[in-house]
Design a protein around this motif. Structure first.
Motif, PDB file in Angstrom:
ATOM      1  N   LEU A   8      44.201  69.262  16.200  1.00 36.06           N
ATOM      2  CA  LEU A   8      45.546  69.399  16.772  1.00 36.06           C
ATOM      3  C   LEU A   8      45.488  69.832  18.234  1.00 36.06           C
ATOM      4  O   LEU A   8      46.376  69.529  19.010  1.00 36.06           O
ATOM      5  N   SER A   9      44.468  70.578  18.585  1.00 34.86           N
ATOM      6  CA  SER A   9      44.190  70.996  19.965  1.00 34.86           C
ATOM      7  C   SER A   9      45.168  72.010  20.547  1.00 34.86           C
ATOM      8  O   SER A   9      45.120  72.289  21.734  1.00 34.86           O
ATOM      9  N   HIS A  10      46.054  72.559  19.767  1.00 33.48           N
ATOM     10  CA  HIS A  10      46.964  73.580  20.291  1.00 33.48           C
ATOM     11  C   HIS A  10      46.204  74.878  20.533  1.00 33.48           C
ATOM     12  O   HIS A  10      45.229  75.182  19.860  1.00 33.48           O
ATOM     13  N   ALA A  11      46.685  75.631  21.503  1.00 33.85           N
ATOM     14  CA  ALA A  11      46.166  76.971  21.768  1.00 33.85           C
ATOM     15  C   ALA A  11      47.271  77.974  21.459  1.00 33.85           C
ATOM     16  O   ALA A  11      48.440  77.725  21.768  1.00 33.85           O
ATOM     17  N   GLU A  12      46.904  79.087  20.842  1.00 30.94           N
ATOM     18  CA  GLU A  12      47.848  80.191  20.747  1.00 30.94           C
ATOM     19  C   GLU A  12      48.062  80.657  22.178  1.00 30.94           C
ATOM     20  O   GLU A  12      47.109  80.946  22.889  1.00 30.94           O
ATOM     21  N   SER A  13      49.305  80.700  22.600  1.00 32.72           N
ATOM     22  CA  SER A  13      49.586  80.992  24.002  1.00 32.72           C
ATOM     23  C   SER A  13      50.869  81.794  24.122  1.00 32.72           C
ATOM     24  O   SER A  13      51.562  82.031  23.136  1.00 32.72           O
ATOM     25  N   ILE A  14      51.152  82.188  25.349  1.00 32.25           N
ATOM     26  CA  ILE A  14      52.409  82.861  25.627  1.00 32.25           C
ATOM     27  C   ILE A  14      53.074  82.190  26.817  1.00 32.25           C
ATOM     28  O   ILE A  14      52.409  81.714  27.722  1.00 32.25           O
ATOM     29  N   GLU A  15      54.384  82.152  26.759  1.00 31.20           N
ATOM     30  CA  GLU A  15      55.168  81.700  27.886  1.00 31.20           C
ATOM     31  C   GLU A  15      55.822  82.941  28.475  1.00 31.20           C
ATOM     32  O   GLU A  15      56.502  83.692  27.765  1.00 31.20           O
ATOM     33  N   ILE A  16      55.571  83.169  29.751  1.00 31.44           N
ATOM     34  CA  ILE A  16      56.042  84.365  30.437  1.00 31.44           C
ATOM     35  C   ILE A  16      57.124  83.966  31.431  1.00 31.44           C
ATOM     36  O   ILE A  16      56.935  83.028  32.207  1.00 31.44           O
ATOM     37  N   GLN A  17      58.225  84.683  31.425  1.00 29.95           N
ATOM     38  CA  GLN A  17      59.236  84.526  32.459  1.00 29.95           C
ATOM     39  C   GLN A  17      59.131  85.763  33.343  1.00 29.95           C
ATOM     40  O   GLN A  17      59.268  86.887  32.860  1.00 29.95           O
ATOM     41  N   PHE A  18      58.857  85.540  34.630  1.00 25.37           N
ATOM     42  CA  PHE A  18      58.603  86.655  35.534  1.00 25.37           C
ATOM     43  C   PHE A  18      59.308  86.459  36.864  1.00 25.37           C
ATOM     44  O   PHE A  18      59.636  85.341  37.253  1.00 25.37           O
ATOM     45  N   ASP A  19      59.527  87.584  37.543  1.00 22.24           N
ATOM     46  CA  ASP A  19      60.146  87.579  38.857  1.00 22.24           C
ATOM     47  C   ASP A  19      59.036  87.694  39.893  1.00 22.24           C
ATOM     48  O   ASP A  19      58.412  88.752  40.010  1.00 22.24           O
ATOM     49  N   PRO A  20      58.762  86.625  40.649  1.00 24.62           N
ATOM     50  CA  PRO A  20      57.651  86.648  41.601  1.00 24.62           C
ATOM     51  C   PRO A  20      57.855  87.629  42.758  1.00 24.62           C
ATOM     52  O   PRO A  20      56.897  87.945  43.467  1.00 24.62           O
ATOM     53  N   SER A  21      59.061  88.153  42.921  1.00 27.59           N
ATOM     54  CA  SER A  21      59.265  89.180  43.949  1.00 27.59           C
ATOM     55  C   SER A  21      58.795  90.553  43.452  1.00 27.59           C
ATOM     56  O   SER A  21      58.631  91.478  44.235  1.00 27.59           O
ATOM     57  N   GLU A  22      58.565  90.665  42.130  1.00 25.62           N
ATOM     58  CA  GLU A  22      58.097  91.918  41.541  1.00 25.62           C
ATOM     59  C   GLU A  22      56.619  91.864  41.125  1.00 25.62           C
ATOM     60  O   GLU A  22      55.919  92.858  41.190  1.00 25.62           O
ATOM     61  N   ILE A  23      56.183  90.710  40.657  1.00 29.80           N
ATOM     62  CA  ILE A  23      54.791  90.509  40.271  1.00 29.80           C
ATOM     63  C   ILE A  23      54.456  89.049  40.552  1.00 29.80           C
ATOM     64  O   ILE A  23      55.208  88.146  40.160  1.00 29.80           O
ATOM     65  N   THR A  24      53.362  88.822  41.248  1.00 32.34           N
ATOM     66  CA  THR A  24      53.028  87.450  41.630  1.00 32.34           C
ATOM     67  C   THR A  24      52.278  86.733  40.514  1.00 32.34           C
ATOM     68  O   THR A  24      51.724  87.364  39.605  1.00 32.34           O
ATOM     69  N   TYR A  25      52.243  85.434  40.633  1.00 36.98           N
ATOM     70  CA  TYR A  25      51.484  84.622  39.681  1.00 36.98           C
ATOM     71  C   TYR A  25      50.007  85.009  39.729  1.00 36.98           C
ATOM     72  O   TYR A  25      49.362  85.157  38.682  1.00 36.98           O
ATOM     73  N   ALA A  26      49.473  85.220  40.925  1.00 39.58           N
ATOM     74  CA  ALA A  26      48.068  85.637  41.050  1.00 39.58           C
ATOM     75  C   ALA A  26      47.828  86.975  40.351  1.00 39.58           C
ATOM     76  O   ALA A  26      46.813  87.147  39.668  1.00 39.58           O
ATOM     77  N   GLU A  27      48.747  87.915  40.504  1.00 36.61           N
ATOM     78  CA  GLU A  27      48.584  89.211  39.818  1.00 36.61           C
ATOM     79  C   GLU A  27      48.574  89.022  38.306  1.00 36.61           C
ATOM     80  O   GLU A  27      47.771  89.650  37.601  1.00 36.61           O
ATOM     81  N   LEU A  28      49.440  88.165  37.801  1.00 36.07           N
ATOM     82  CA  LEU A  28      49.427  87.875  36.363  1.00 36.07           C
ATOM     83  C   LEU A  28      48.056  87.338  35.940  1.00 36.07           C
ATOM     84  O   LEU A  28      47.525  87.721  34.885  1.00 36.07           O
ATOM     85  N   LEU A  29      47.477  86.472  36.760  1.00 35.23           N
ATOM     86  CA  LEU A  29      46.182  85.884  36.421  1.00 35.23           C
ATOM     87  C   LEU A  29      45.051  86.914  36.459  1.00 35.23           C
ATOM     88  O   LEU A  29      44.168  86.895  35.596  1.00 35.23           O
ATOM     89  N   TYR A  30      45.067  87.812  37.433  1.00 34.41           N
ATOM     90  CA  TYR A  30      44.039  88.866  37.463  1.00 34.41           C
ATOM     91  C   TYR A  30      44.132  89.730  36.206  1.00 34.41           C
ATOM     92  O   TYR A  30      43.114  90.095  35.608  1.00 34.41           O
TER      93      TYR A  30
END
Length: 185
Positions: free
Chosen positions: A55-77
Motif C-alpha cells: 500500500l506504501s502509506h506512511a503513518e504521518s501527521i499533517e501540521i497547520q502552523f503559523d510561519p510567523s511564529e515557527i518556520t518550516y525549517a524549525e519544524l524540520l530541525y
C-alpha cells in the motif's frame, strides 16, 4: 477571533502517536492531524496500512502552523531531532514501510528547505549513520480513525507511551524549551 495565515507541513517519523504528541506542543502549531499519506489507495484504514503489503502509506501527521511564529525549517530541525532518520522503515520497535521517515512537501519552497536541512545535517555529521529520510511531493492525506487522535494525551499511562513517547517529549523539552507552548514549558 484573529485570522491567521497558516501553512501546512506533512511529516512521517514512525508512529503518528509519537509525532502528533511532539508537534502539538509547539508554539505556532495550531493543528496536528495523524493519518496516512504516500500510498496507493484512498482513505485507508489503520488495519489495512499495517497489515497489507504494497500500500506504501506512511503513518504521518499533517501540521497547520503559523510561519510567523515557527518556520518550516524549525519544524524540520525538531522533526529530525525527535526521531531516528537513519533507520530504514523502522522507528525503535515499530517496523515496516509505514513507519518510514519522510517529508512530504507542499511547495517548491518546502522542497528546497527540506533538502537543505537534510543536506546540512548530513554535512555536519549530526548522525552516526546516513539519513534515509525521503523527500517527496505531498499527495492525498487521509486522517486516521478517531481512536488515534490525541492518543498520547489520553493514554499517557500506557507502557508504549511511557517507553517510546515520553523520551521524545523529554528531548523536545530539553532541546527546544523556547519553542514550547506555555502550558508545556
Amino acid at each position: 477571533m484573529e485570522e491567521r495565515d497558516l501553512e501546512k507541513a506533512t511529516l512521517a517519523g514512525g508512529c503518528f502517536w509519537c509525532t502528533e504528541a511532539v508537534f502539538q506542543r509547539l508554539k505556532g502549531v495550531y493543528k496536528v492531524i495523524p493519518g496516512f499519506t504516500g500510498g496507493t489507495i484512498k482513505n485507508p484504514a489503520y488495519r489495512e496500512v499495517v497489515t497489507t503489503a504494497g500500500l506504501s502509506h506512511a503513518e504521518s501527521i499533517e501540521i497547520q502552523f503559523d510561519p510567523s511564529e515557527i518556520t518550516y525549517a524549525e519544524l524540520l530541525y525538531i522533526f529530525f531531532s525527535t526521531h531516528d532518520p537513519t533507520t530504514l522503515n523502522r522507528q525503535q520497535y515499530d517496523v515496516g514501510t509505514h513507519y518510514r521517515s519522510a517529508i512530504f512537501y507542499h511547495s517548491e519552497e518546502q522542497k528546497t528547505i527540506a533538502l537543505e536541512v537534510k543536506r546540512e545535517l548530513e554535512n555536519e555529521k549530526i548522525f552516526k549513520n546516513a539519513i534515509v529520510t525521503e523527500v517527496s511531493e505531498a499527495g492525498g492525506f487521509y486522517p486516521a480513525e478517531p481512536e488515534h487522535l490525541e492518543y498520547y494525551n489520553k493514554h499517557r499511562e500506557q507502557q508504549y507511551c511511557q517507553a517510546i513517547i515520553d523520551p521524545k517529549i523529554k528531548k523536545l523539552k530539553e532541546l527546544y524549551s523556547e519553542k514550547l507552548k506555555q502550558a508545556e514549558a
